[in-house]
Structure formats: structure tokens, C-alpha cells
Motif scaffolding. Sequence first.
Motif, mmCIF file in Angstrom:
data_model
loop_
_atom_site.group_PDB
_atom_site.id
_atom_site.type_symbol
_atom_site.label_atom_id
_atom_site.label_comp_id
_atom_site.label_asym_id
_atom_site.label_seq_id
_atom_site.Cartn_x
_atom_site.Cartn_y
_atom_site.Cartn_z
ATOM 1 N N THR A 1 0.768 -1.055 0.043
ATOM 2 C CA THR A 1 0.038 -0.011 0.279
ATOM 3 C C THR A 1 0.740 1.387 -0.006
ATOM 4 O OG1 THR A 1 -1.619 1.145 1.098
ATOM 5 C CG2 THR A 1 -0.162 0.520 2.548
ATOM 6 N N THR A 2 0.285 2.118 -0.694
ATOM 7 C CA THR A 2 0.925 3.536 -0.575
ATOM 8 C C THR A 2 1.193 4.248 0.777
ATOM 9 O OG1 THR A 2 0.974 5.728 -1.525
ATOM 10 C CG2 THR A 2 -0.988 4.785 -1.313
ATOM 11 N N ALA A 3 2.495 4.918 0.816
ATOM 12 C CA ALA A 3 2.647 5.516 2.043
ATOM 13 C C ALA A 3 1.538 6.794 2.177
ATOM 14 C CB ALA A 3 3.870 6.289 2.194
ATOM 15 N N ALA A 4 1.072 7.314 1.133
ATOM 16 C CA ALA A 4 0.154 8.354 1.290
ATOM 17 C C ALA A 4 -1.220 7.885 1.777
ATOM 18 C CB ALA A 4 -0.234 8.921 -0.068
ATOM 19 N N TRP A 5 -1.638 6.569 1.934
ATOM 20 C CA TRP A 5 -3.073 5.944 2.285
ATOM 21 C C TRP A 5 -2.563 6.135 3.841
ATOM 22 C CZ3 TRP A 5 -4.677 7.466 -1.584
ATOM 23 C CH2 TRP A 5 -4.925 6.683 -2.750
ATOM 24 N N ASP A 6 -3.847 6.270 4.883
ATOM 25 C CA ASP A 6 -3.738 5.829 6.127
ATOM 26 C C ASP A 6 -4.361 4.388 6.242
ATOM 27 O OD1 ASP A 6 -6.452 6.247 6.031
ATOM 28 O OD2 ASP A 6 -6.223 8.179 7.073
ATOM 29 N N GLN A 7 -4.889 4.001 7.391
ATOM 30 C CA GLN A 7 -5.488 2.651 7.469
ATOM 31 C C GLN A 7 -6.831 2.608 6.663
ATOM 32 O OE1 GLN A 7 -5.307 0.871 11.369
ATOM 33 N NE2 GLN A 7 -3.342 1.293 11.769
ATOM 34 N N ASN A 8 -7.377 3.748 6.367
ATOM 35 C CA ASN A 8 -8.693 3.486 5.688
ATOM 36 C C ASN A 8 -8.583 4.956 4.508
ATOM 37 O OD1 ASN A 8 -11.218 2.984 4.798
ATOM 38 N ND2 ASN A 8 -12.263 4.067 6.623
ATOM 39 N N PRO A 9 -7.896 4.254 3.346
ATOM 40 C CA PRO A 9 -8.040 5.329 2.399
ATOM 41 C C PRO A 9 -9.318 5.666 1.819
ATOM 42 C CG PRO A 9 -7.290 3.293 1.606
ATOM 43 C CD PRO A 9 -7.418 3.249 3.119
ATOM 44 N N LEU A 10 -10.405 4.629 2.148
ATOM 45 C CA LEU A 10 -11.847 4.753 1.581
ATOM 46 C C LEU A 10 -12.480 5.970 2.276
ATOM 47 C CD1 LEU A 10 -12.667 1.089 1.010
ATOM 48 C CD2 LEU A 10 -12.211 2.753 -0.463
ATOM 49 N N SER A 11 -11.896 6.319 3.504
ATOM 50 C CA SER A 11 -12.384 7.568 4.276
ATOM 51 C C SER A 11 -12.157 8.790 3.725
ATOM 52 C CB SER A 11 -12.135 7.619 5.791
ATOM 53 O OG SER A 11 -10.555 7.688 5.774
ATOM 54 N N TYR A 12 -11.327 8.928 2.630
ATOM 55 C CA TYR A 12 -10.831 10.193 1.969
ATOM 56 C C TYR A 12 -12.138 10.672 1.249
ATOM 57 C CZ TYR A 12 -5.959 9.201 3.094
ATOM 58 O OH TYR A 12 -4.798 8.889 3.383
ATOM 59 N N ASP A 13 -12.040 12.084 1.171
ATOM 60 C CA ASP A 13 -13.140 12.474 0.076
ATOM 61 C C ASP A 13 -12.328 12.423 -1.295
ATOM 62 O OD1 ASP A 13 -11.403 14.583 -0.215
ATOM 63 O OD2 ASP A 13 -12.687 15.954 1.136
ATOM 64 N N ASP A 14 -13.467 12.681 -2.346
ATOM 65 C CA ASP A 14 -12.659 12.672 -3.627
ATOM 66 C C ASP A 14 -11.556 13.233 -4.017
ATOM 67 O OD1 ASP A 14 -14.883 10.991 -4.149
ATOM 68 O OD2 ASP A 14 -15.899 12.074 -5.662
ATOM 69 N N ALA A 15 -11.508 14.479 -3.701
ATOM 70 C CA ALA A 15 -10.393 15.512 -3.846
ATOM 71 C C ALA A 15 -8.856 14.921 -3.187
ATOM 72 C CB ALA A 15 -10.560 16.837 -3.397
ATOM 73 N N LYS A 16 -9.045 14.389 -1.776
ATOM 74 C CA LYS A 16 -8.020 14.017 -0.985
ATOM 75 C C LYS A 16 -7.503 12.653 -1.844
ATOM 76 C CE LYS A 16 -6.212 12.809 3.503
ATOM 77 N NZ LYS A 16 -6.685 12.717 4.946
ATOM 78 N N LEU A 17 -8.356 11.702 -2.096
ATOM 79 C CA LEU A 17 -8.067 10.342 -2.763
ATOM 80 C C LEU A 17 -7.343 10.579 -3.922
ATOM 81 C CD1 LEU A 17 -8.163 7.367 -2.410
ATOM 82 C CD2 LEU A 17 -10.549 7.476 -3.710
ATOM 83 N N TRP A 18 -8.008 11.566 -4.935
ATOM 84 C CA TRP A 18 -7.238 11.748 -6.024
ATOM 85 C C TRP A 18 -5.865 12.580 -6.091
ATOM 86 C CZ3 TRP A 18 -6.953 10.138 -10.697
ATOM 87 C CH2 TRP A 18 -6.577 10.905 -11.509
ATOM 88 N N ALA A 19 -6.062 13.370 -5.097
ATOM 89 C CA ALA A 19 -4.509 14.039 -4.720
ATOM 90 C C ALA A 19 -3.467 13.249 -4.479
ATOM 91 C CB ALA A 19 -4.706 15.277 -3.878
ATOM 92 N N ALA A 20 -4.055 12.315 -3.611
ATOM 93 C CA ALA A 20 -2.970 11.176 -2.925
ATOM 94 C C ALA A 20 -2.421 10.482 -4.120
ATOM 95 C CB ALA A 20 -3.525 10.583 -1.905
ATOM 96 N N HIS A 21 -3.337 9.925 -5.014
ATOM 97 C CA HIS A 21 -3.089 9.116 -6.182
ATOM 98 C C HIS A 21 -2.041 10.047 -7.127
ATOM 99 C CE1 HIS A 21 -2.855 6.284 -9.149
ATOM 100 N NE2 HIS A 21 -3.373 7.235 -10.131
ATOM 101 N N CYS A 22 -2.655 11.102 -7.399
ATOM 102 C CA CYS A 22 -1.536 12.099 -8.280
ATOM 103 C C CYS A 22 -0.136 12.148 -7.779
ATOM 104 C CB CYS A 22 -2.248 13.375 -8.309
ATOM 105 S SG CYS A 22 -3.862 13.384 -9.496
#
Length: 569
Positions: free
Chosen positions: A322-343
Motif C-alpha cells: 500500500t502507498t505511504a500516502a494512504w492511512d489505514q482507511n483510504p476509503l474514508s478520504y473524500d474524492d479530492a483527497k483521494l485523487w490528490a494522493a494518487h496524483c
Amino acid sequence: MRTWRYSAGPDSANVWLRMQASASSPKRPVVAYFSAEYAIADDLPIYAGGLGILAADIVMQAAAGNREFWAVGLVYHEAFTGDDPDQRPMVERLSANGFELATGPDGQRMVISLDVAGREVKLQAWLKRWDQTRLLLLDARLPDNTPEDQQISDHLYASAPDLAFAQEICLGFGGVAMLRALGGEPDVYHLNEGHAALAGLAVVLHQRATHQQASFDEAVAAVRGRLVATKHTLLSGAGLFLDWTTVGQLLAPTLAAAGAQLDDLMPLAGRERGDYSDTKLLMQLCERQSGVSKLHVEMERREHPDSRLVPITNGIFRWRWTTAAWDQNPLSYDDAKLWAAHCENRHQLLEHVREQTGKQLDPETLTVVWSRRMAAYKRPELLVTDPERLGRLLNNAERPIQLVVAGQANPADAGAIALMTRVIEASRRPDLAPRFAYLPHYNPITAKFLVRGADLWLNTPIRGYEACGTSGMKASLNGALQLSTSDGWIDEIDLASIGWRLPDEGGEAVAHDLYNLLGQDVAHLFYDRANGLPTAWVVKMRANIRLVLEQFTAERMLAEYYAKLYEHG
């Protein structure tokens, strides 16, 4: 140095390492897991591909659960591909990764002695501990061994047949002997692929030597319930095949010492045309057997109607991939945070590409990754079937695409090397090169960048041959979408919810559909933005992450091993 000579009879070493269950958890069987390869650390090139990655994930998951789990393998002092940018000696790397030489109660280095073709071969073991979980890597590079026998620890899957079989003898008989020398007597022996089959034979011969009134067949029957196997491939050429003369030269002394002979082994390991097969020996010795996906087991039963494989689909150790940008529950991110972490992960991947190749790809462009061992059935050439059309896709002014390809071929596989060369040459074409990178160093470090930074994970095998395909799970865990034939684990899911499906059959026709999907469905979804976000794309990202967390972790896989293999009956 404490030396213990291998014997099929009663143990002669003092028992000093007692494997006991944790007082805070129910008693579970003590497991010995044998594999020819482990990708246990980024800088230890003692693996060839997915088999070693999986074996290491299993060890890490066992350690996370504090299981009484002994993993056994071999040390290889030279990289499998011969392409090793890290020039440190293997001994130095092992020490840096927490391995130490296994010792006896007196603190002396433990060495076991085996008979290989009438020669005495000595093995030491590098040991890494995680509380009750341990990994033993046997090493033949000892000054007491002849230069010929020191070669056993040179390269994984030695090309010379007699040396390859000597490696399997050391893994199987040496591994069982080292466990006994260290005081371990497992309840279950899990043999990972045919390369580990001789560990099962070593258990049989120990039973035969300690119950001399029993026949060889009775010894097999007595221990079969303690032997389990996992088979990883459908390929008829998988495993080691040898003429019986070579097998006899290397193994007959060990058989004779236990009151057995080559004729006892032939019904268990002889193929129809008469030669020895380690895979057949594996299947004949082990009472309980698993395949690595539901489709794999289905295809095995078509090929072998009497197959006893049960499906235990592979999984991944999420904390490794798993990416270091995720915490233990990446599904709790809103869309903007999830996309920014992936970028950010994509940017890190492309920086790694730049460092490795000198190519500067665009951090805002749709990035497609194809990454796995180069082999004919994986069809890496599909992507470059029509270079001109591919060029038009990559260089589309409104919806450009860029490719990152990584993978090495087995040095002994001329066909795979030809396919790899074809891909590399395409990546150098003037019309493709600006948006097409081939990574020359394929290792766990690179793999982590790839699975974390890919937008789309491309998988092109002939259906039924991939067996499982855990690399796609790792990418999905990090939010990559899938474009794949319906093979391995992909055949068990609703692919439309996480990506797109390629046709299962056809050469140029599949390539045609691949180009259509990339240029139309995939690119359109990626570049369709609302307030800067590809909202529909992020929906599929979430579906990928959720699917892997719920169904395809090593935690689930290991739990099934215990329920279906280790604790059965």
C-alpha cells in the motif's frame, strides 16, 4: 561450528529450539513452508518473479499474526537475471536485513551435512526471526565444499540439470535436516511448487528409517497427511524434468541409507514417457493440495480430471504494497483527497522512471503500466502489435497516453527474450519514445513505484495460464483501474466495476480491441473532469481499493491455508 550430518533416522542433535504456541492464542499446527525463492527484501535478489513475491508475503503475514511458521529456502549469491546494480556481497545484504547465521545452544554455527551424488555437501543457514515466525535460507558457499558444490548457491534455477537437482536436494533434504537440527518438528509441511517436492520425500525417508518394518509405500501413507502442496501453473513444462540416470547418480545414496531404492520413487515421480518430474512427485506425495485461483483449479481439472486441487486464491500483504500516502482507511478520504494522493504517487513513479531511464514523462498524463515477468503466455507484444496506431494513441492532442513497461525474461527462455527485445525496440521508436518508457531494473523497489503510481494496470495473458496474477491486486489496492483478460483472480470478480475486459482469445484482434479501449473508454473516463476531478474515475478507484481489502489480502489467504490445508481432518 556445530556440524550435524543428515540422516533419515532419529535425530542426533540436541533439541534446543522448541516451537510452542502463544499462550494467549489457541494451539495451531506448527508449519514448515518450503519455497525455492523469497522476495523478502528489496535488495536481496533471491527470487525470479511472482512465486517469490507471494512466498515473502505469506511469511510477512504469518509474522504479523505471530504464527509458528518456519519458512525454508536457499541463498543465491548471484542475481537471477544477472542484472544486479547493487554490488554488495550477499552476506553483507543478509546481515543488513536482519539475518544471522543459525547457531546451536552452545552458540556455534550450525552446519548440516548431506550426501549429493556420493559427495558430502555442507550447508549453513541464514536465519531471520519475527518472534514465532522464522525464515531459514540454506547456503552452500562454505570453504569445506568443493567449488562445484559451492555453485549450488550461485543462481536460482540453475540451467545445468544436475546442478538444478542438487539445489532441490539441498532445499528439500537440507531444509528438513536443518529444521531437525534446530529442534523443529513441524506438524505440517507445505511444499510450494515442485521445486520443494524433495522435502516431502525427506519426510518419507525419515519415517521409513525410523519404522524399519514398514515398506516404502507404507511410509508414504503414514506421512502423507502431514504433507500439503500448492501448485501455481498450468504449463506442461513447469518444474524440473530429469532422466532417471541423473536422478540415481545424485539421490541413490540417500535413498539407500533409508532402506529405499530408485524403483520405489519411480511410480511417484515418473511421467508417462518415463522421466522424473518434481511436480508429479509433489502431487503424488501430498494429501491436500491447493491451486491459486478458482479458474486455475477449473483449468487443472480439465487438463487432469483426477486433480485434487482446491482453490485458495492468492492474496497480498497489504502493508508491504500500500502507498505511504494512504492511512489505514483510504476509503474514508473524500474524492479530492483521494485523487490528490494518487496524483502524488504518479509523480513519484515518473520521477523513478526518470532516474532509471532518463525519460521525463508528463505527470498529468494518463499512465498505463504493464509490469510482470516476460513470458509468451503473458503476451507483452500485444501492446506493440501496431506501432503506428499505438503512436497515434500516445500522441493524441486532447487525450494523450503514456506507457511504462517493466519486466525481465528468464535468461534460459529464448522466446521470452525475443518478446522483451521487441518491446524494448518499440519503446525506442522516435514516434513512441517520448511517451513510452521501459524500466531495465525490475525488482521490488520498482514494483512498489509501479503498483502505487499506475492509473491503469494492463494485464494481457492467455486466459487460464496466469493462474492468479497478484500484481494486479497490488495495483488495485492503490487505486489503479484494471484492463485485463478474464484470467486468474480477475475471473472471480465483476470486472466492469473496477475496469475493462479484454477478449480472452485472438492475437491481432485482441490488440485491436486493446487500442480501442485505451483510446476511447479509458482515456475518455480519465480526462472527463468536473471541477478538476475525474469523478467517475475516482468511483472506480474506490471500488478497486474496497475489493482488494475485502477479498484479496494475505490475511484471508493464510486463514484459508489453515482451514483447508493445515488443520484439515
